[in-house]
Write an enzyme that holds these catalytic residues in place. Structure first.
Site, short mmCIF file in Angstrom:
data_model
loop_
_atom_site.label_atom_id
_atom_site.label_comp_id
_atom_site.label_asym_id
_atom_site.label_seq_id
_atom_site.Cartn_x
_atom_site.Cartn_y
_atom_site.Cartn_z
N GLY A 57 0.82 -1.20 0.00
CA GLY A 57 0.00 0.00 0.00
C GLY A 57 0.86 1.25 0.00
CD GLU A 58 3.81 2.50 3.28
OE1 GLU A 58 4.80 2.95 2.65
OE2 GLU A 58 3.91 1.84 4.33
#
Length: 356
Positions: free
Chosen positions: A321-322
């Site tokens: 993610g991120e």
């Protein structure tokens, strides 16, 4: 008129004649027809987005990381404490997060936005680049009722629209989605289950790493949240408020805001994919402005990109993610257009074509 309604009204279909010009030009470049595969499709899509051929090279690029916490964390859906969201906000701002490293590699600006982190982040982080747009200190537990009120949901959407507008006004020509929030894969799975009409057991994954027993519990949590809120795709904003996080709502606004400005966006994994399903329900034309940077290891990611009709550019088994996968895909998208701008044609290079 609400900002979201104004933004949706401004979204126009992509320009198909410009795409056709790009496709025709590919036949004149010094290569066998179709030999660059998806790069040729990307160039055509970017021409359609820009409404002109050749399209401008989508540089510079910016990654927007929207951050929020989730009340459903109290249900034990993640082995990580909620404080990790705050700690990772600091890590991204300090440049030590994996996504920060990738962003430096590809030359992308990183904007970090607090939309709904549970902790009260100190003012010093604003001096290091944090955008303070907090709607509330985390969502409510979606298994007991709506995660957000309608007003909170609208406020978070407005944040995303404003961030997209600001980044484009600053000169960015390619945007990418990022997110931070412990528990957000649970909310994402619930949204994908509703909008892609798939069973919770099919779309729910291990997130940040959970064992089989916790995964089974997470599936039950997703099922309960959908049932308690009577969430359905025919009411996109209602379903988003019921099941999403503040970062999901902000991403919906971000995607719509970019499309209204004819600016391409690279989607990251499951959180962005779930938000994109909501945004596409509000404006089907907006989907023409998005690219799937990658498909994550979360099962709902592949389902969401397929439902959106998008082809993931990377498949590396990532589940961080991120914005990590979206950021990695930025150079691929930029290269596709640079080839159109700088690649020699058979005529200009004096190279014989296939039939000569």
């Amino acid at each position: 008129m609400l900002l979201v309604d104004e933004t949706v009204a401004a979204i126009q279909p992509v320009d198909e004649p410009a795409r056709a010009l790009a496709d025709e030009h590919q036949l004149r470049l010094t290569k066998p027809a179709g030999s660059l595969g998806e790069l040729e499709t990307i160039a055509g899509r970017l021409a359609a987005i820009a409404g002109e051929f050749p399209p401008p090279i989508p540089e510079p690029a910016a990654l927007a990381v929207f951050c929020g916490d989730h009340g459903v964390h109290a249900q034990g859906v993640s082995p990580w404490p909620q404080e990790v969201t705050t700690q990772m906000v600091r890590n991204v701002l300090a440049g030590g997060a994996m996504t920060s490293v990738i962003a430096r590699q590809v030359g992308a600006e990183v904007a970090v936005i607090d939309v709904g982190v549970a902790a009260d982040l100190p003012p010093e982080l604003a001096r290091r680049g944090l955008l303070r747009r907090k709607v509330a200190a985390g969502t409510a537990d979606m298994t007991a009722g709506s995660a957000m009120t309608p007003e909170q949901c609208r406020q978070a959407i407005d944040v995303g629209i404003d961030v997209a507008r600001d980044l484009v006004a600053q000169g960015n020509r390619l945007l990418a989605t990022g997110d931070l929030g412990i528990g957000n894969t649970t909310a994402s799975a619930a949204l994908v289950a509703v909008f892609a009409q798939a069973p919770a057991r099919v779309v729910t994954g291990r997130g940040t790493g959970i064992d089989d027993a916790t995964l089974a519990h997470k599936v039950r949590v997703v099922e309960q949240a959908i049932a308690v809120n009577d969430a359905h795709a025919q009411d996109p904003l209602g379903a988003l408020a019921a099941l999403g996080g503040f970062e999901h709502a902000a991403l919906v606004g971000f995607l719509l805001g970019a499309a209204a400005l004819r600016t391409p966006v690279v989607l990251d994994g499951i959180v962005a994919g779930s938000a994109a399903l909501v945004a596409a329900a509000l404006s089907p034309d907006a989907c023409g402005y998005w690219f799937a940077g990658h498909v994550s290891a979360e099962p709902a990611s592949r389902l969401a990109t397929a439902d959106l009709g998008l082809h993931p550019l990377l498949d590396l088994g990532m589940r961080l993610g991120e914005g990590s996968g979206a950021t990695l895909a930025i150079p691929i998208i930029q290269a596709a257009v640079r080839i159109v701008h700088e690649g020699a044609t058979f005529e200009s290079a004096g190279v014989a074509g296939r039939d000569e």
